[in-house]
Design an enzyme around this catalytic site. Structure first.
Site, mmCIF file in Angstrom:
data_model
loop_
_atom_site.group_PDB
_atom_site.id
_atom_site.type_symbol
_atom_site.label_atom_id
_atom_site.label_comp_id
_atom_site.label_asym_id
_atom_site.label_seq_id
_atom_site.Cartn_x
_atom_site.Cartn_y
_atom_site.Cartn_z
ATOM 1 N N ASP A 26 31.059 61.024 -28.358
ATOM 2 C CA ASP A 26 31.774 62.080 -27.610
ATOM 3 C C ASP A 26 31.596 63.428 -28.311
ATOM 4 O O ASP A 26 31.419 64.457 -27.666
ATOM 5 C CB ASP A 26 33.258 61.734 -27.378
ATOM 6 C CG ASP A 26 34.081 61.481 -28.625
ATOM 7 O OD1 ASP A 26 33.492 61.293 -29.720
ATOM 8 O OD2 ASP A 26 35.323 61.461 -28.514
ATOM 9 N N SER A 117 46.320 54.979 -30.533
ATOM 10 C CA SER A 117 47.767 55.185 -30.567
ATOM 11 C C SER A 117 48.089 56.669 -30.749
ATOM 12 O O SER A 117 49.069 57.166 -30.189
ATOM 13 C CB SER A 117 48.405 54.344 -31.671
ATOM 14 O OG SER A 117 47.762 54.558 -32.902
ATOM 15 N N SER A 118 47.277 57.397 -31.493
ATOM 16 C CA SER A 118 47.604 58.806 -31.738
ATOM 17 C C SER A 118 47.411 59.648 -30.481
ATOM 18 O O SER A 118 48.262 60.488 -30.153
ATOM 19 C CB SER A 118 46.796 59.368 -32.906
ATOM 20 O OG SER A 118 45.428 59.230 -32.658
ATOM 21 N N ASP A 162 39.331 60.053 -26.205
ATOM 22 C CA ASP A 162 40.600 59.323 -26.139
ATOM 23 C C ASP A 162 41.621 60.060 -25.282
ATOM 24 O O ASP A 162 42.276 59.471 -24.408
ATOM 25 C CB ASP A 162 41.175 59.134 -27.548
ATOM 26 C CG ASP A 162 40.207 58.415 -28.454
ATOM 27 O OD1 ASP A 162 39.206 57.874 -27.940
ATOM 28 O OD2 ASP A 162 40.442 58.406 -29.679
ATOM 29 N N TYR A 212 35.391 59.091 -40.852
ATOM 30 C CA TYR A 212 35.147 59.667 -39.520
ATOM 31 C C TYR A 212 34.625 61.104 -39.612
ATOM 32 O O TYR A 212 33.590 61.432 -39.025
ATOM 33 C CB TYR A 212 36.435 59.631 -38.702
ATOM 34 C CG TYR A 212 36.266 60.113 -37.282
ATOM 35 C CD1 TYR A 212 35.871 59.242 -36.278
ATOM 36 C CD2 TYR A 212 36.471 61.447 -36.954
ATOM 37 C CE1 TYR A 212 35.711 59.681 -34.976
ATOM 38 C CE2 TYR A 212 36.305 61.892 -35.650
ATOM 39 C CZ TYR A 212 35.933 61.003 -34.674
ATOM 40 O OH TYR A 212 35.757 61.450 -33.388
#
Ligand code: GLA
Length: 359
Positions: A26, A117-118, A162, A212
């Protein structure tokens, strides 16, 4: 009511997401194929008439207060409320002054497990706040604000996948998203007789602490080398053969492998979408397998436990393909499995995992 001594104005839900394919591209202007899932984050919210946000997390059993008058001077500390402050700052840019709210947050999404989740937290909180306070913010703008909250305040240099999947997801569909233009298509999931299965390795991964950001930097370095030869803005504009034939990049072996993953993965998303649309699930499974192998070998974001899960899944009859999902370094795998074999699949996967790992 027992936490804030008032009833909520409303209760909201934001899904988590599973990425079916298109991993770590992405932020390289590539195509991704995530889907919203039915576990996620819940928000009970009400105005409190004061110039502060009171937040209670059922997960951490902790209550915190954020003074809205101090918003601009708050520093990130690594605490879970960073996500709230980051999002409040984004909304403050367009909708100041913000009104005070009480928010209770609960979740049935495993944390730090590659199911976002974030992003579920920030997008859901943003949606609830905008709805309560009457802010006119469309869902794509909300996704962008939630990403900016993570990039600019929390300190995770994540891409848009996300937040976009969570803001725009639809039941029984995945989203093919072009991350360079934000053009997207909701692709129906015709899985006739098959299921998407998520398996949690239980190996915790914290994005901010993982490699990351390093992977993003490596991709930027690879792009800089390739831009000497090709006039492109993003890695994923290039073909596999263009990356393969760049002799300068080949000398920097690690960068070359990172770029190779990006362009091959982007190609696999095209193939996967075509396969899904035409009901060729076995071909989709082959793409999933190739994706994992590339993430393990070229991109180096898998871990031994994820590899055990993936190898075990693939060896069980009825499984068409299996791969890690999300950022990696722990977290979950996603597999496509024949519905009739699900009980056997689960039992054998659990048994193989328990035999080979300590989780
Ligand atoms: C995390 C990030 C996303 C994406 C994935 C890897 O989930 O938040 O932007 O980069 O990792 O595909």
């Amino acid at each position: 009511q027992s936490v804030f001594n008032r009833l909520p104005h409303a209760i909201y839900f934001a899904p988590g997401r599973v990425n079916l394919i298109g991993e770590h591209i992405d932020y390289n202007g590539g195509r991704v194929l995530p889907a919203a899932i039915s576990t996620g984050t819940y928000f009970a919210i009400a105005r409190n008439g004061a110039a502060r946000a009171n937040v209670f997390s059922t997960l951490f059993q902790e209550r915190k207060t954020i003074e809205l008058s101090e918003l601009l001077s708050i520093k990130a500390t690594g605490h879970w409320t960073d996500y709230i402050v980051g999002l409040l700052l984004q909304l403050n840019n367009s909708f100041a002054p913000l009104a005070g709210v009480d928010i209770l947050v609960a979740s049935d999404l495993p944390q730090n497990s590659g199911l976002s989740s974030s992003a579920s937290f920030t997008v859901g909180f943003g949606f609830a706040l905008c709805d309560l306070l009457g802010f006119d913010l469309d869902r794509v703008s909300l996704a962008l604000a939630a990403r900016a909250a993570e990039n600019d305040f929390v300190g995770v240099n994540c891409g848009i996948m996300d937040q976009f999947a969570i803001a725009m997801g639809k039941a029984d569909h995945c989203i093919e998203l072009d991350c360079s233009s934000l053009e997207y298509e909701l692709v129906p999931m015709h899985l006739a007789g098959y299921e998407i299965v998520i398996a949690n390795s239980m190996v915790p991964r914290k994005l901010a602490e993982s490699n990351y950001n390093l992977r993003r930097t490596e991709c930027e370095q690879a792009l800089n080398v390739l831009q000497k030869q090709y006039s492109v803005v993003h890695l994923c504009e290039l073909s596999a053969s263009q990356v393969e034939s760049c002799t300068e990049l080949r000398k920097a072996d690690v960068l070359w492998r990172r770029a190779r993953h990006a362009v091959n993965e982007n190609e696999r998303v095209y193939e996967s979408v075509a396969a899904l649309k035409q009901g060729r699930l076995a071909d989709f499974g082959i793409c999933m397998n190739a994706s994992h192998d590339s993430l393990r070998d070229d991109y180096e974001v898998s871990c031994p436990e994820l590899d055990v899960l993936v190898d075990a899944a693939r060896s069980i009859p009825g499984c068409l393909g299996s791969r890690m999902t999300g950022a990696g370094f722990g977290g979950c795998t996603v597999s496509i499995v024949e519905s009739a074999t699900l009980p056997e699949f689960s039992a054998r996967l659990l048994e193989a995992y328990a035999r080979s790992t300590s989780y």
